[in-house]
Design a protein around this motif. Structure first.
Motif, PDB file in Angstrom:
ATOM      1  N   GLN A   1       0.820  -1.211   0.000  1.00 36.63           N
ATOM      2  CA  GLN A   1       0.000   0.000   0.000  1.00 36.63           C
ATOM      3  C   GLN A   1       0.853   1.260   0.000  1.00 36.63           C
ATOM      4  O   GLN A   1       0.384   2.337  -0.352  1.00 36.63           O
ATOM      5  CB  GLN A   1      -0.915   0.011   1.216  1.00 36.63           C
ATOM      6  CG  GLN A   1      -2.072  -0.924   1.087  1.00 36.63           C
ATOM      7  CD  GLN A   1      -3.000  -0.856   2.272  1.00 36.63           C
ATOM      8  OE1 GLN A   1      -3.445  -1.878   2.718  1.00 36.63           O
ATOM      9  NE2 GLN A   1      -3.292   0.310   2.791  1.00 36.63           N
ATOM     10  N   ASP A   2       2.119   1.142   0.393  1.00 32.33           N
ATOM     11  CA  ASP A   2       3.010   2.296   0.441  1.00 32.33           C
ATOM     12  C   ASP A   2       3.695   2.577  -0.899  1.00 32.33           C
ATOM     13  O   ASP A   2       4.449   3.527  -1.019  1.00 32.33           O
ATOM     14  CB  ASP A   2       4.083   2.084   1.519  1.00 32.33           C
ATOM     15  CG  ASP A   2       3.462   1.918   2.893  1.00 32.33           C
ATOM     16  OD1 ASP A   2       2.445   2.585   3.166  1.00 32.33           O
ATOM     17  OD2 ASP A   2       3.983   1.111   3.684  1.00 32.33           O
ATOM     18  N   TRP A   3       3.454   1.733  -1.884  1.00 34.04           N
ATOM     19  CA  TRP A   3       4.089   1.866  -3.189  1.00 34.04           C
ATOM     20  C   TRP A   3       3.704   3.194  -3.823  1.00 34.04           C
ATOM     21  O   TRP A   3       2.548   3.606  -3.781  1.00 34.04           O
ATOM     22  CB  TRP A   3       3.654   0.709  -4.085  1.00 34.04           C
ATOM     23  CG  TRP A   3       4.262   0.715  -5.442  1.00 34.04           C
ATOM     24  CD1 TRP A   3       3.691   1.178  -6.580  1.00 34.04           C
ATOM     25  CD2 TRP A   3       5.553   0.243  -5.814  1.00 34.04           C
ATOM     26  NE1 TRP A   3       4.539   1.019  -7.641  1.00 34.04           N
ATOM     27  CE2 TRP A   3       5.695   0.446  -7.198  1.00 34.04           C
ATOM     28  CE3 TRP A   3       6.612  -0.326  -5.114  1.00 34.04           C
ATOM     29  CZ2 TRP A   3       6.843   0.092  -7.894  1.00 34.04           C
ATOM     30  CZ3 TRP A   3       7.752  -0.684  -5.809  1.00 34.04           C
ATOM     31  CH2 TRP A   3       7.859  -0.473  -7.179  1.00 34.04           C
ATOM     32  N   ASN A   4       4.649   3.863  -4.413  1.00 39.70           N
ATOM     33  CA  ASN A   4       4.387   5.106  -5.123  1.00 39.70           C
ATOM     34  C   ASN A   4       3.744   4.759  -6.461  1.00 39.70           C
ATOM     35  O   ASN A   4       4.418   4.285  -7.371  1.00 39.70           O
ATOM     36  CB  ASN A   4       5.704   5.884  -5.324  1.00 39.70           C
ATOM     37  CG  ASN A   4       5.469   7.217  -6.000  1.00 39.70           C
ATOM     38  OD1 ASN A   4       4.368   7.751  -5.973  1.00 39.70           O
ATOM     39  ND2 ASN A   4       6.511   7.743  -6.608  1.00 39.70           N
ATOM     40  N   LEU A   5       2.447   4.989  -6.572  1.00 42.57           N
ATOM     41  CA  LEU A   5       1.711   4.602  -7.776  1.00 42.57           C
ATOM     42  C   LEU A   5       2.207   5.367  -8.993  1.00 42.57           C
ATOM     43  O   LEU A   5       2.367   6.584  -8.956  1.00 42.57           O
ATOM     44  CB  LEU A   5       0.216   4.859  -7.586  1.00 42.57           C
ATOM     45  CG  LEU A   5      -0.463   4.087  -6.462  1.00 42.57           C
ATOM     46  CD1 LEU A   5      -1.933   4.467  -6.380  1.00 42.57           C
ATOM     47  CD2 LEU A   5      -0.302   2.592  -6.635  1.00 42.57           C
TER      48      LEU A   5
END
Length: 159
Positions: free
Chosen positions: A125-129
């Motif tokens: 969820q912390d991934w930089n989209l």
């Protein structure tokens, strides 16, 4: 027994999600577009609801019966009106559930393309989209889903 409501069960993902929950022993109700889709799901001991995803106001009772709402539908419109209507219906169901002392779980299905190029790395969820151009609009859906959950007694899952 846990009650599952699957929205968008006429689609490939929705059918398979419905079947998986049913095989796992959950009581599953699934919203489908027509009687033919309903017959197919009924063969798998899934309780179909024939209706329109754009008319969730007619499904208040089913939303209130659900312990878990799984949204596998997709809204391709730029306005995201259908998605916002779903989120609003979930919000209202979550508020009613909170008044009864319970918690609603909402699972929203997304797509891997929203993550963008990952170089085969695992993401969280912390991934930089960094979405691919054709699905960049979906980022707003994920953001609104998570914001809704933070504001209510709704436990969110974005898949």
């Amino acid at each position: 027994m846990t009650n599952i409501l699957v929205l968008g069960a006429s689609g490939y993902t929705g059918k398979e999600v419905s079947r998986a929950f049913s095989r796992a022993g959950f009581r599953v109700r699934s919203l489908v577009r027509n009687e033919e889709e309903a017959r197919l799901l009924a063969q798998d001991e899934i309780h179909p609801i024939v209706g329109d995803i754009k008319r969730l106001d007619l499904l208040t009772e089913r939303l209130d019966e659900a312990d878990v709402i799984v949204d596998t539908s997709i809204d391709y419109s730029e306005s995201l009106e259908t998605t916002r209507n779903i989120l609003n219906a979930v919000k209202q169901a979550g508020e009613r559930r909170a008044h009864r002392g319970g918690q609603l779980t909402f699972i929203h299905t997304s797509g891997v393309w929203v993550q963008g190029e990952t170089g085969y790395l695992g993401v969280s969820q912390d991934w930089n989209l960094q979405p691919l151009e054709g699905v960049a609009w979906r980022v707003r859906i994920e953001q609104e889903t998570l914001e809704l959950a933070r504001a209510l007694n709704v436990r969110p899952v974005v898949l």
